[in-house]
Design a protein around this motif. Structure first.
Motif, mmCIF file in Angstrom:
data_model
loop_
_atom_site.group_PDB
_atom_site.id
_atom_site.type_symbol
_atom_site.label_atom_id
_atom_site.label_comp_id
_atom_site.label_asym_id
_atom_site.label_seq_id
_atom_site.Cartn_x
_atom_site.Cartn_y
_atom_site.Cartn_z
ATOM 1 N N SER A 85 0.805 -1.231 0.000
ATOM 2 C CA SER A 85 0.000 0.000 0.000
ATOM 3 C C SER A 85 0.832 1.273 0.000
ATOM 4 C CB SER A 85 -0.930 0.012 1.211
ATOM 5 O OG SER A 85 -1.861 -1.029 1.110
ATOM 6 N N GLN A 86 2.106 1.185 0.315
ATOM 7 C CA GLN A 86 2.937 2.389 0.321
ATOM 8 C C GLN A 86 3.356 2.811 -1.090
ATOM 9 O OE1 GLN A 86 6.716 1.896 2.382
ATOM 10 N NE2 GLN A 86 6.791 -0.260 1.773
ATOM 11 N N TYR A 87 3.034 2.012 -2.094
ATOM 12 C CA TYR A 87 3.397 2.313 -3.477
ATOM 13 C C TYR A 87 2.158 2.600 -4.317
ATOM 14 C CZ TYR A 87 7.747 0.295 -1.861
ATOM 15 O OH TYR A 87 8.874 0.022 -1.139
ATOM 16 N N LYS A 88 2.242 3.594 -5.176
ATOM 17 C CA LYS A 88 1.116 3.970 -6.039
ATOM 18 C C LYS A 88 0.673 2.814 -6.931
ATOM 19 C CE LYS A 88 2.154 8.885 -6.387
ATOM 20 N NZ LYS A 88 2.519 9.989 -7.283
ATOM 21 N N GLU A 89 1.636 2.026 -7.390
ATOM 22 C CA GLU A 89 1.304 0.950 -8.328
ATOM 23 C C GLU A 89 0.437 -0.146 -7.696
ATOM 24 O OE1 GLU A 89 4.918 3.064 -9.596
ATOM 25 O OE2 GLU A 89 4.332 2.124 -7.719
ATOM 26 N N GLY A 90 0.563 -0.342 -6.389
ATOM 27 C CA GLY A 90 -0.237 -1.365 -5.712
ATOM 28 C C GLY A 90 0.127 -2.772 -6.184
#
Length: 96
Positions: free
Chosen positions: A6-11
């Motif tokens: 969840s800490q990454y935009k890409e998911g």
């Protein structure tokens, strides 16, 4: 796992991409098993990997796969255990 992803935009990757990645990881596990327990020794030039590391990679991808589809992996595992305990309860010889 979800906190990490969840800490990454890409998911999460798409289910199809995760299936491809899982297939890759299972192939890498097969290669390591063949090196250590089969007839194909590792070449001196090949990097050192372990069965333990490959199993960890598979668990990582499986967890991502389940989370991406909103599936509780603990419930999936319990369903599998229940099936094995009922369907296969008399399949093998019990130890005394």
């Amino acid at each position: 796992m979800d906190n990490y992803i969840s800490q990454y935009k890409e998911g999460y990757f798409s289910p199809l991409a995760l299936m491809a990645r899982l297939t890759e990881e299972v192939g890498e596990l097969a290669r390591e098993v063949n090196h250590y327990h089969g007839e194909k020794p590792k070449k001196a030039s090949e990097k050192e990997n372990t069965i333990e590391a490959e199993l960890g990679d598979i668990i990582f991808v499986l967890t991502c796969f389940a989370n991406s589809l909103d599936i509780d992996l603990s419930e999936s595992f319990q369903i599998a255990i229940n099936k094995i305990e009922t369907r296969d309860k008399d399949r093998w010889t019990h130890k005394d």
